[in-house]
Design an enzyme around this catalytic site. Structure first.
Site, short mmCIF file in Angstrom:
data_model
loop_
_atom_site.label_atom_id
_atom_site.label_comp_id
_atom_site.label_asym_id
_atom_site.label_seq_id
_atom_site.Cartn_x
_atom_site.Cartn_y
_atom_site.Cartn_z
N PHE A 161 -6.78 -1.62 5.22
CA PHE A 161 -5.45 -1.82 4.64
C PHE A 161 -4.79 -0.51 4.24
CE2 PHE A 161 -7.05 -6.13 2.72
CZ PHE A 161 -7.25 -6.62 4.00
N PRO A 219 -0.84 1.05 6.01
CA PRO A 219 0.56 1.02 5.53
C PRO A 219 0.86 2.16 4.56
CG PRO A 219 -0.40 -1.19 5.46
CD PRO A 219 -1.53 -0.23 5.78
N ASP A 257 -10.67 -0.80 3.47
CA ASP A 257 -10.42 0.32 4.38
C ASP A 257 -9.30 0.09 5.38
OD1 ASP A 257 -12.00 -1.58 5.99
OD2 ASP A 257 -13.72 -0.70 4.95
N HIS A 287 -11.61 -5.33 7.43
CA HIS A 287 -12.35 -5.27 6.16
C HIS A 287 -13.62 -4.43 6.26
CE1 HIS A 287 -9.75 -8.69 5.28
NE2 HIS A 287 -10.12 -8.62 4.01
N GLU A 293 0.82 -1.21 0.00
CA GLU A 293 0.00 0.00 0.00
C GLU A 293 0.85 1.26 0.00
OE1 GLU A 293 -0.78 -2.71 1.68
OE2 GLU A 293 -2.73 -3.21 0.82
N GLN A 353 -7.52 -1.99 -1.33
CA GLN A 353 -8.46 -3.11 -1.43
C GLN A 353 -9.57 -3.04 -0.37
OE1 GLN A 353 -6.64 -7.17 -1.62
NE2 GLN A 353 -7.07 -6.79 -3.76
#
Lengths: 344, 400
Positions: free
Chosen positions: A103, A106, A101, A146, A77, A99
């Site tokens: 995630f 990073p 929220d 997620h 990310e 992909q």
């Protein structure tokens, strides 16, 4: 390149092209239109190419625009955002897909340290016309990381603009407007409605859209005002329908823009209704709903009949899926807040 | 040339583990020696004594370098050092809030910077005063950052020198993206190709963004030269706290060439960087250069290196001084006379005086500056905040 005929486009009485689209398909067509309009627009993210993204929002784009315009990237990310910065310096307009929220963190450092600041740091010489798309919010029964609502972190950062769409018509237009914007835009998409058939809407692709950074009154009312954005807009609208059966008339405003906040329609509404309920899935502490409550009490102090009430997710890590129905604001919690406001 | 294939796992250390809270000074020095192993792999064209040594692989990259070019490289290094020392002094006088000294890294930066063409883009960290110089940026344009009047005043598009980056390692990914853009635009593939260079230190190699930059540049064949100035210390943390093997050897794991050059040898740095940029502009993907050098002053003016490193180490590196070795070479081959050295010194003193005068006369930045350029497009919330504050300020007659 012609858009694939998912729904056979029809025409309205004015001769405009109208299609019945889900929110996800509207985004897909909006991205396609942006790529056709400007060869500098790139899609980049994990699985956005051949797979079409885990939610299929970029479906078919790589096939039609090639691997240099739709980049299946390494799983990184910070890499997605950090290289998008360099591509933007070079004159591209990258559209990054995160992909999920949870995630985005990073890449947080690149967003707040570089994306948000380069325009100011270079006295306006370097523009950052990049979009970061974030499927956000809960209600899909997913595992942790997620289902989160991290938008307040970004609204808190100067230099970023933050928006959220709640319906197919806005999804189609707002994504194109975000890509055309010379400022970096965090674009929050209500993932639980991507493919909802009952959320399909007639999208007039020849219409003139309303400005990106403007909130909209979705439903007029007199009893109380309800403000929401993203997935909570449907909750607010459902609450308004239910309230009507009880003889209460709720005014519902879709914020659409979270930074800058367009609160003028909210002030106007609250001055008429005297009551405000703000709805968001994010935890309430130091959040966008806090900001809205603070500003409304400052601007509408003498009009308020009750304190501004908030209906949020709780201040806990997003819970396991079997508990999320209790975490997420629903119709009943919104109606309860309206009742508490009216009882003041 | 590096030979990664022959590299073997380092011998286990004797004594306390590297995680020991406070290694002794002797252990630190020993650690430095361990990571500076591989002497034959260090590309060097000028010995510390100023002797020109032959290198069949890299001589051709500096075959066109004339005596005048050598004098110009010398002049660059002296002027950059003089500007650096003046800025350091200005900080000591309270004119600058902080300064980041360059002392000792002049050859690494002038060698790398002079290898670039105007079309090549540079992404600096925050100690790249020598790279800035080679990109035509006057040292006074760096002062605002350290005096606190701006964040760098140069035009990064026109000069192809990106703003300084304060967060460690961020710029490596930004550079990878820029280089990807050069490739997407078809600007690589022949002698006229473009390339990008990114500058970072040994400490930055511990950052995730640097690792990610290696991955991205590699998989997209980006024309990017990673230029790591290993100056041995990341504030008080020695190189052994960042790595268990020579840093240039990391490139092997990412699938592109890595090479270590004597960063105190301006000619070798010029040659190796030209080779690396040439590989990039022909579309061969990224290269990692580790310029093995030494930070002879503090990390910044707030730092006190006497707390963590031995004076013996500094004394040893003084013998490898990058400017002195080129000076000796110029004298030995009668490529420069005293009049030349005197003229360079005079130019350096004039530059320092110009820098000093500029600093004293910089003035205060206008208040509205902080509200400007936050956004490219209008933002009514911020506009209202600015207008309110400026009106408030004006109500004091501008005295508040």
């Amino acid at each position: 390149m012609a858009a694939p005929a998912i729904n056979k486009p029809g025409t309205d009485s004015a001769g405009n092209t109208v299609q019945s689209l889900t929110l996800g398909k509207a985004l897909n067509l909006g991205l396609r239109a942006a790529m056709e309009a400007d060869p500098k627009v790139l899609m980049m993210g994990e699985d956005v190419g051949k797979l079409g993204g885990v939610f299929r929002i970029t479906d078919g784009l790589q096939k039609d625009f090639g691997e240099h315009r739709v980049l299946d990237t390494p799983l990184s990310e910070s890499g997605i955002i950090g290289t998008a910065v360099g591509l933007a310096v070079r004159g591209f307009r990258p559209v990054c897909e995160i992909q999920f929220d949870g995630f985005i963190f990073p890449g947080f450092d690149q967003i707040v340290s570089q994306v948000a600041k380069l325009h100011a740091r270079t006295q306006g010489r370097v523009k950052m016309p990049l979009v970061i798309r974030v499927p956000f919010g809960g209600g899909i029964g997913a595992v942790e990381h997620h289902s989160e609502s991290p938008e307040s972190y970004f609204a808190h950062t100067a230099g970023l603009k933050v928006v959220s769409c709640s319906n197919a018509v806005d999804a189609y237009w707002m994504i194109q407007q975000a890509i055309q914007c010379d400022d970096p835009v965090l674009f929050f998409e209500p993932k639980r409605y991507y493919h909802s058939a009952n959320m399909k809407a007639e999208v007039d692709t020849d219409a003139t859209p309303m400005p990106l950074f403007q909130s909209r009154v979705l439903r007029q009312g007199t009893t109380a005002t309800v403000v929401a954005y993203g997935p909570s807009v449907k909750v607010a609208m459902d609450a308004a329908t239910a309230a009507q059966e009880e003889g209460k008339s709720l005014e519902v405003i879709d914020l659409r823009t979270l930074s800058p906040l367009d609160l003028a329609p909210v002030y106007d509404s609250v001055r008429r209704t005297g009551r405000l309920v703000v709805v968001s899935e994010s935890p309430s502490e130091a959040s966008l709903t806090s900001e809205i409550a603070a500003k409304v009490q400052q601007e509408c102090f003498y009009s308020l009949e009750a304190p501004v009430l908030r209906v949020n997710g709780f201040d806990v890590p997003y819970p396991p899926a079997k508990l999320e129905e209790h975490f997420l604001p629903d119709l009943d919690r919104v109606l309860d807040a309206v009742d508490r406001s009216l009882a003041w | 040339m590096s030979s990664p294939e022959t590299w073997t796992h380092p011998e286990p250390r004797e004594g306390p583990a590297a995680t020991a809270a406070a290694p002794t000074a002797e252990q630190v020095i020993a650690g430095l020696r361990a990571t500076s192993e591989g002497g034959p792999e260090l590309v060097q064209l000028l010995t510390p004594e100023g002797e020109r040594v032959e290198n069949p692989e890299f001589d051709r990259y500096v075959a066109d370098v004339t005596a005048e070019d050598l004098r110009n490289l010398y002049r660059d290094m002296v002027l950059v050092r003089r500007a650096d020392r003046e800025a350091n002094a200005l900080q000591r006088q309270g004119q600058l809030g902080i300064w980041v000294p360059l002392l000792g890294q002049e050859a690494a930066q002038i060698g790398a910077g002079r290898a670039m063409r105007p079309t090549d883009m540079a992404f600096p960290s925050y100690r790249e005063h020598g790279i800035a110089w080679t990109k035509g940026i006057h040292p006074k344009e760096l002062l605002g950052i350290f005096r606190g009047t701006d964040n760098g005043s140069w035009d990064s598009n026109a000069t192809r020198f990106h703003p300084y980056c304060i967060v460690i390692g961020n710029q490596v990914l930004n550079a990878a993206g820029y280089a990807m853009g050069q490739r997407f635009e078809g600007k690589v593939g022949d002698d006229d190709g473009e390339a990008t260079m990114v500058f970072f230190g040994d400490g930055a190699t511990s950052q995730g963004d640097v690792h990610e930059g290696f991955v991205w540049a590699a998989v997209y064949d980006a024309p990017l030269v990673f230029f790591c100035q290993n100056n041995q210390w990341a504030i008080s943390e020695p190189t052994e706290r960042q790595t268990r093997l020579p840093l240039y050897q990391r490139a092997r794991g990412y699938g592109f060439p890595g090479i270590r050059v004597d960063g105190n040898d301006v000619l070798a740095t010029l040659a190796v960087t030209r080779w690396a940029l040439d590989a990039c502009r022909h579309g061969n993907g990224p290269v990692l250069i580790e310029a093995f050098t030494y930070r002879m002053d503090a990390h910044t003016t707030t730092d006190d290196p006497t707390r963590y490193r031995l004076s013996d180490e500094l004394e040893a590196w003084k013998l490898k001084d990058p400017i002195e070795r080129l000076r000796v070479n110029l004298v030995r081959h009668e490529n420069a006379d005293q009049a030349f050295f005197d003229s360079v010194q005079a130019d350096a003193d004039a530059l320092a005086a110009e820098l000093r005068d500029y600093c004293f006369n910089m003035g205060e930045p206008p208040i509205e500056q902080m509200f400007n350029n936050v956004y490219a497009e209008p933002n009514p919330v911020l506009d209202a905040q600015r207008d309110d504050f400026l009106a408030y300020h004006a109500s004091f007659g501008g005295e508040h």
